[in-house]
Design a protein around this motif. Structure first.
Motif, PDB file in Angstrom:
ATOM      1  N   LEU A  33     -13.424  27.897 -17.814  1.00 36.04           N
ATOM      2  CA  LEU A  33     -13.305  29.348 -17.840  1.00 36.04           C
ATOM      3  C   LEU A  33     -12.139  29.743 -18.730  1.00 36.04           C
ATOM      4  O   LEU A  33     -11.024  29.239 -18.543  1.00 36.04           O
ATOM      5  CB  LEU A  33     -13.097  29.863 -16.414  1.00 36.04           C
ATOM      6  N   ILE A  73     -22.176  32.690 -18.448  1.00 39.95           N
ATOM      7  CA  ILE A  73     -21.851  31.439 -17.767  1.00 39.95           C
ATOM      8  C   ILE A  73     -23.050  30.508 -17.893  1.00 39.95           C
ATOM      9  O   ILE A  73     -24.192  30.903 -17.678  1.00 39.95           O
ATOM     10  CB  ILE A  73     -21.459  31.635 -16.285  1.00 39.95           C
ATOM     11  N   ALA A 122     -18.258  30.682 -20.142  1.00 36.41           N
ATOM     12  CA  ALA A 122     -17.815  29.849 -19.023  1.00 36.41           C
ATOM     13  C   ALA A 122     -18.921  28.841 -18.739  1.00 36.41           C
ATOM     14  O   ALA A 122     -20.068  29.025 -19.150  1.00 36.41           O
ATOM     15  CB  ALA A 122     -17.550  30.701 -17.785  1.00 36.41           C
TER      16      ALA A 122
END
Length: 130
Positions: A33, A73, A122
């Motif tokens: 992250l 993500i 991420a």
């Protein structure tokens, strides 16, 4: 402005974990992250069940705290592709984060490419044996 250095990426995926681009070996699930690695306490996989079956939103609260939030993500679901539970997808949608999912090898490779391009990305990666 503070320069925290280059993004940490995945160099090698092992059965039990990952070797990062800074040469640190991590033998457990991992979240990448904002260019930094975080250990992820993902629920263990029960035999015969998808590893995501028992995922809880609490494991992802870090995404509420970071700024800037990633735009995407990548979920790496281990050796095989497995769908992410709908409540997890909805959680990220409410945070304004798109979700993509694939096996961990492809998720790590995609993360590395997008991070190198400077994207806000991420990754939540399960080891191959998870």
């Amino acid at each position: 402005m503070f320069d925290r250095g280059p993004n940490v990426g995945i160099e090698v995926i092992t059965k039990k974990g990952f070797v990062l681009s800074n040469h640190i070996k991590i033998d457990q699930p991992l979240i990448l992250l904002n260019g930094s690695p975080f250990l992820w306490n993902a629920p263990p996989r029960a035999p015969g069940f998808l590893p995501m079956k028992d995922w809880d939103i609490e494991a992802f609260k870090i995404f509420e705290l970071v700024s800037p939030r990633p735009e995407l993500i990548m979920f790496g679901t281990g050796r095989e592709f497995a769908p992410i539970p709908e409540h997890i997808r909805q959680y990220f949608f409410k945070l304004g984060i798109q979700v993509d999912q694939m096996n961990s090898k492809h998720a790590a490779a995609t993360y590395n490419v997008l991070a190198e391009e400077g994207r806000r990305i991420a990754a939540a990666l399960l080891p191959l044996d998870e």
